[in-house]
Design a protein around this motif. Structure first.
Motif, short mmCIF file in Angstrom:
data_model
loop_
_atom_site.label_atom_id
_atom_site.label_comp_id
_atom_site.label_asym_id
_atom_site.label_seq_id
_atom_site.Cartn_x
_atom_site.Cartn_y
_atom_site.Cartn_z
N ARG A 1 0.83 -1.20 0.00
CA ARG A 1 0.00 0.00 0.00
C ARG A 1 0.87 1.26 0.00
NH1 ARG A 1 -5.01 -0.31 3.73
NH2 ARG A 1 -5.37 -1.95 2.22
N GLY A 2 0.63 2.13 -0.94
CA GLY A 2 1.35 3.40 -0.98
C GLY A 2 2.49 3.44 -1.98
N GLY A 3 3.07 2.30 -2.30
CA GLY A 3 4.20 2.29 -3.25
C GLY A 3 3.72 2.55 -4.67
N ALA A 4 4.66 2.90 -5.54
CA ALA A 4 4.30 3.16 -6.93
C ALA A 4 3.88 1.87 -7.61
CB ALA A 4 5.47 3.77 -7.69
N CYS A 5 2.91 1.97 -8.46
CA CYS A 5 2.30 0.77 -9.04
C CYS A 5 1.88 1.05 -10.47
CB CYS A 5 1.11 0.40 -8.18
SG CYS A 5 0.16 -0.94 -8.80
N LYS A 6 2.13 0.06 -11.34
CA LYS A 6 1.81 0.25 -12.75
C LYS A 6 1.19 -1.02 -13.31
CE LYS A 6 4.98 -0.30 -15.86
NZ LYS A 6 6.05 -0.27 -16.85
N ALA A 7 0.25 -0.88 -14.19
CA ALA A 7 -0.30 -2.04 -14.88
C ALA A 7 -0.50 -1.67 -16.34
CB ALA A 7 -1.62 -2.46 -14.26
N GLU A 8 -0.34 -2.65 -17.20
CA GLU A 8 -0.49 -2.37 -18.63
C GLU A 8 -1.40 -3.41 -19.28
OE1 GLU A 8 3.86 -0.35 -19.45
OE2 GLU A 8 3.61 -2.46 -19.92
#
Lengths: 185, 395
Positions: A45-52
């Protein structure tokens, strides 16, 4: 048609979940080819997150994204990290409660505000998905609803669909006001 | 792949597809120790084994995991384990034991960056040699390298078939990208009937413990009754030859190579696993095959800051050879397929390992390694630019 869709935000906002739902709606509902990948690592929770998500009616050979068509930013960090990759033609949807930008071409959805007003702050991603569904080509409203129904526990389906509808109708109203449909891709 | 395309369409992660396939292939015992990036297999197997009447054990480590599936197989259950690099290292002893006792077992290695703890969340193909040469002594192994979620599913089923037929450990060399990618695939319902107890290629006793026979399972070299022959040079040599030959002599049956646009190609990319996908994209781009080529052009224009109208790669006659069964090395077939190619490019997510096998095999061609370390997969542009650097621009 090939759509390269990138989601960015913080862990806990439902970034990856919304990308999976979108992939399933396109893949199973609309019978397109899809590939969904996500950043994998300290996505606490809180960390940078990416989805493609790559959507295509052809075979998807290269599974990653090097040329974004659609960009969804859930928070400022995510927006700042990837906004340099954007071109004018790209469709950009931002969670305007948390993202500040001067660019008038972006679609602004106060998703966090809407979700909090509903008393369902966890459904930010559903609001964003609703708005996105309105904007994306070749994606039917009902197909996304079907996926939501299937994906979630009965106890939260109703709340999620409500939030999804809010996002969808928010974008509908916006469009009606502006009188111009989004450019097709 | 020889499997019919019927069944139910679903969207799954590669790891989840692997677990579903194992159940379909009749796996009734799973022992594992969760490790990134293969954890989802262990996680899903836990519930799947429960639902399908199998046994799931979370072991204390990977040594125990691998040993227990050997035991389970001799107890009459098809068995599998899943791990990543560090765990695969620990399993090597058991793999040797499975090879010498001719025990069918399926090991999924979802590769991550190494050495040691390395890069847990990143992808690599660094275990390619370990899969073949990891344990001591002379033995052959079968290893399959999936590149998509559907292949992860199909190859897992095939791994069970091959391991039963040749009574040998079979390794599925997946990687983090395939393991964590979600794609649409077709899954089958029910359970596949995979024949166990083939007698053609095997020297060791083959009865499962529970079929009512006395069976000796012996780690020393042995004869068809399981009795030790380690002190007899001739019989020992015969045994080692036998467990190697049962695979090398049936390479035609085992090997699985796909070719794309190779008919008129004089440049070939040879790839396995996930890297074959950007490679195929590179091939299609060079040949201007689909609308995607236009997008590439635009991207290229942006990168170099000026406009090119012509496809800058149209002078390259590239094809792709995708090796699905990386071990045993399909030498003969590869020689035949690549005989007209002047240039061979071998992109790999490691320091350039499998390239050596290919170089040894294709002496007539110029074989160039395109290694990539760091955990990211090659992009199609990287591959194309490397080819242009070597072959030259169009006149």
């Amino acid at each position: 048609m090939r759509l390269n869709i990138r989601f960015a935000g913080a862990g806990g906002q439902g970034v990856i979940r919304s990308s999976i739902l979108l992939a399933k709606a396109y893949g199973l509902g609309e019978d397109m080819n899809v590939t969904q990948t996500q950043s994998y690592g300290p996505e606490a929770r809180g960390g940078a997150c990416k989805a493609e998500v790559v959507v295509s009616d052809e075979d998807i050979d290269y599974m990653k994204i090097d040329d974004v068509d659609v960009f969804i930013a859930y928070n400022q960090t995510g927006y700042d990290k990837y906004c340099d990759d954007l071109e004018e033609k790209d469709l950009v949807v931002i969670n305007s409660t948390l993202v500040e930008t001067n660019n008038s071409n972006h679609y602004k959805v106060p998703a966090t505000k809407i979700a909090e007003e509903m008393g369902n702050p966890l459904a930010v991603n559903m609001v964003m998905l609703g708005a996105l569904t309105k904007l994306l080509p070749n994606l039917r409203y009902q197909k996304v609803i079907d996926v939501i129904k299937e994906e979630f526990d009965d106890s939260i389906v109703k709340g999620n669909i409500e939030a999804f509808d809010r996002g969808y109708s928010y974008m509908e109203e916006k469009e009606a006001m502006n009188g111009e449909p989004p450019e097709s891709l | 792949m020889p499997y019919a395309r019927y069944g139910r369409k679903v969207i799954l992660q590669g790891n989840e597809a692997c677990a579903k396939a194992a159940v379909y292939a009749g796996c009734k015992f799973f022992a594992g120790y969760p490790i990134t990036p293969s954890t989802e297999i262990v996680e899903l197997m836990c519930s799947e084994m429960l639902n399908s009447g199998g046994t799931f054990i979370q072991m204390e480590d990977e040594i125990a995991s691998a040993c227990s599936i050997i035991g389970a197989r001799w107890g009459g259950k098809k068995a599998m384990t899943a791990t990543s690099g560090p765990g695969f290292t620990l399993m090597q002893e058991a793999i040797g034991f499975a090879a010498v006792t001719e025990t069918p077992m399926v090991i999924v290695n979802v590769q991550r960056g190494g050495p040691s703890t390395g890069q847990p969340t990143k992808s690599s193909q660094q275990d390619i040699y370990q899969a073949k040469y990891g344990s001591h002594g002379d033995y052959e192994i079968i290893a399959l390298a999936p590149a998509s979620v559907q292949e992860m599913y199909d190859f897992t089923i095939r791994a069970f078939e091959l391991s039963e037929k040749f009574r040998t450990p079979v390794v599925i060399l997946a990687d983090e990208i395939v393991g964590h990618m979600r794609e649409k695939l077709i899954v089958y319902s029910g359970e596949k009937r995979i024949r166990a107890g083939y007698r053609h290629y095997v020297l060791s006793p083959q009865d499962d413990f529970f079929t009512g026979n006395n069976t000796l399972v012996e780690g020393q070299l042995h004869d068809s009754e399981g009795k030790r022959v380690g002190h007899l040079p001739n019989r020992s040599a015969y045994y080692v030859n036998s467990i190697n030959r049962k695979i090398t002599r049936h390479i035609d049956e085992i090997e699985d190579i796909e070719t794309f646009y190779m008919a008129d190609a004089d440049i070939a990319i040879i790839a396995y696993g996930s890297v074959s996908r950007p490679s195929l994209k590179a091939v299609k781009t060079a040949r201007g095959i689909n609308v995607e080529a236009e997008r590439r052009m635009r991207l290229l224009n942006r990168m170099i800051g000026r406009k090119i109208d012509k496809n800058p790669y149209s002078h390259l006659n590239i094809g792709l050879i995708k090796i699905n069964t990386v071990w045993p090395f399909p030498e003969k077939r590869l020689k035949h397929l690549a005989e007209k190619c002047k240039y061979i490019f071998v992109p790999e997510m490691n320091i350039g390992k499998y390239f050596r096998e290919i170089e040894r095999c294709l002496k007539e061609s110029r074989v160039i390694s395109l290694p990539k370390l760091g955990g990211d997969i090659h992009t199609p542009d990287e591959i194309l630019m490397a080819i242009v650097r070597e072959v030259g621009n169009s006149e």
